[in-house]
Scaffold this active site. Sequence first.
Site, PDB file in Angstrom:
ATOM      1  N   GLU A 225       0.834  -1.218   0.000  1.00  0.00           N
ATOM      2  CA  GLU A 225       0.000   0.000   0.000  1.00  0.00           C
ATOM      3  C   GLU A 225       0.864   1.262   0.000  1.00  0.00           C
ATOM      4  O   GLU A 225       0.814   2.086   0.919  1.00  0.00           O
ATOM      5  CB  GLU A 225      -0.941  -0.003   1.201  1.00  0.00           C
ATOM      6  CG  GLU A 225      -1.974  -1.104   1.121  1.00  0.00           C
ATOM      7  CD  GLU A 225      -3.084  -0.969   2.160  1.00  0.00           C
ATOM      8  OE1 GLU A 225      -2.842  -0.360   3.208  1.00  0.00           O
ATOM      9  OE2 GLU A 225      -4.185  -1.482   1.916  1.00  0.00           O
TER      10      GLU A 225
ATOM     11  N   GLU B 206      -5.561  -8.219  -1.032  1.00  0.00           N
ATOM     12  CA  GLU B 206      -6.245  -8.046   0.254  1.00  0.00           C
ATOM     13  C   GLU B 206      -7.703  -7.729  -0.008  1.00  0.00           C
ATOM     14  O   GLU B 206      -8.007  -6.872  -0.851  1.00  0.00           O
ATOM     15  CB  GLU B 206      -5.682  -6.871   1.066  1.00  0.00           C
ATOM     16  CG  GLU B 206      -4.329  -7.101   1.665  1.00  0.00           C
ATOM     17  CD  GLU B 206      -3.873  -5.946   2.550  1.00  0.00           C
ATOM     18  OE1 GLU B 206      -4.740  -5.289   3.182  1.00  0.00           O
ATOM     19  OE2 GLU B 206      -2.667  -5.697   2.588  1.00  0.00           O
TER      20      GLU B 206
HETATM   21  C1  BG6 Z   1      -4.402  -2.768   4.761  1.00  0.00           C
HETATM   22  C2  BG6 Z   1      -3.060  -3.229   5.223  1.00  0.00           C
HETATM   23  O1  BG6 Z   1      -4.420  -1.382   4.901  1.00  0.00           O
HETATM   24  O2  BG6 Z   1      -5.529  -3.100   5.454  1.00  0.00           O
HETATM   25  C3  BG6 Z   1      -3.084  -4.323   6.261  1.00  0.00           C
HETATM   26  O3  BG6 Z   1      -2.219  -3.579   4.161  1.00  0.00           O
HETATM   27  C4  BG6 Z   1      -4.233  -4.091   7.210  1.00  0.00           C
HETATM   28  O4  BG6 Z   1      -1.843  -4.344   6.911  1.00  0.00           O
HETATM   29  C5  BG6 Z   1      -5.525  -4.145   6.408  1.00  0.00           C
HETATM   30  O5  BG6 Z   1      -4.260  -4.960   8.283  1.00  0.00           O
HETATM   31  C6  BG6 Z   1      -6.786  -4.020   7.231  1.00  0.00           C
HETATM   32  O6  BG6 Z   1      -6.717  -2.875   8.032  1.00  0.00           O
HETATM   33  P1  BG6 Z   1      -6.927  -2.977   9.578  1.00  0.00           P
HETATM   34  O7  BG6 Z   1      -6.680  -1.608  10.104  1.00  0.00           O
HETATM   35  O8  BG6 Z   1      -8.326  -3.436   9.776  1.00  0.00           O
HETATM   36  O9  BG6 Z   1      -5.939  -3.973  10.091  1.00  0.00           O
END
Ligand code: BG6
Length: 477
Positions: A183, A374
């Site tokens: 990211e 993701e």
């Molecule tokens: C993304 C990241 O922003 O979202 C992850 O690459 C992160 O590291 C994921 O865990 C979800 O966000 P959060 O704040 O719910 O963990």
Amino acid sequence: MSKKLTFPDGFLWGGATAANQLEGAYNEDGRGLANVDVSPVGPDRVKIITGQVKHFDFDNEHFYPAKGAIDFYHHYKEDIALFAEMGFSTFRLSIAWSRIFPKGDEVEPNEAGLKFYEDVFKECRKYGIEPLVTITHFDIPMHLVTEYGGWRNRKVVTFYENLVTVLFNRYKGLVKYWLTFNEINVLLHAPFMGAGIAFEEGENRNQVLYTAAHHELLASAIATKIAHEVDPENKVGCMLAGGKFYPLTPKPEDVKAAMDQDRENYFFIDVQAHGEYPGYALKFFEREGLTIPIEEGDLDILKEHTVDFVSFSYYQTRAAEAHPADQTEANLLASAENPYLKKSDWGWAIDSLGFRITINELSDRYRKPLFVVENGLGAVDVPDENGYVADDYRIDYLDQHIRAMRDAINEDGVEMLGYTTWGPIDLVSAGTGEMKKRYGFIYVDRDNEGNGTLKRSKKKSFDWYKNVIASNGAYLD
Ligand code: BG6
């Protein structure tokens, strides 16, 4: 009967994680301290990861979740066996830079750190799981923060070059898919997490941020070059925190606001995929009076070593308006409230059609294969008296999103390499540091304060995802 819709042959299915949210063992086998270690759970975390407050060590008032995380460091065989049972063909994980170079500026790497990842990759390969490796996922050795000021310092590009040279050579034949920076656009919103930057009094924020951005973009292109030299089989991707900005209304000024906000994110990928600074960025630098420290040869490197594929995370779309009144925080990016969308327990808009729209926009803009690395729902899971979590809400979210992705492939003709859900096993939240915000198919007995047995148990979604993978998506029908 009509033929069931599936995904292309060889489509990679799996889950995605990050070292600091997963491994624990923060000071074992020579690992050095990293920025992510000193980011606590609780309200102060946001001030720290966004660089508003300098916090370079531990104190007694906070709990630091990355110290122990879910202890993948000692449980990786058990965890990978569970991923294999679900039928994963890929597993995304990241390297903790400070395991390989504990301070970051050493000449020789730490063998124990290299050996750990080698064992993990071999364990994956044992089950036919293709590792997908993020070189840095929000982490940087603390020594590079305190002594060099993080990514604002060009010397860090050289240290990163040393890191990737070691990694590509050591893991040749074991790893083929690499992501240079997780990211990368989050650097602008959470600079301590994204680039080891905490601001000094009176500093020009944008000057620091876009200097660091140039250094990361250059480092990414250098890594792509070295990866291809070491092994022409290597495939290198950039990684965007994705999710389109919609205009909040059809007012042209809101449409323009949405375009501008999208561009702020796409700026990084525009450079990594197209190999040059886009015109809108050059004009922005000019207007703001920023001097980007471009040295001789930098632009050639950016031009010649563009990425092989574009990867991105997708959780939600956002909404933009020209004159914002109320904004909410949505994964560290501000957004206006979209009245048409439901939200997660953490206020993130749920929008599976927006996923299809985002995929199409990235495909049109970059014309490179896409990899969703993701996607998922962060939710509160409550185990029943037998410890079982019936997470139908998670199944619903993933079902809708996987269908949307399937439509992008089958209806819109987008080329996609694979899909990894975020946090296939519960892990520490990057944004809040909580364990309570769970994404997994596998429940981990651990709470926000670090209590719990670390026992792993399958949730209802475990078998559901297993069926989706086994049928290559046909199970959704
Ligand atoms: C993304 C990241 O922003 O979202 C992850 O690459 C992160 O590291 C994921 O865990 C979800 O966000 P959060 O704040 O719910 O963990």
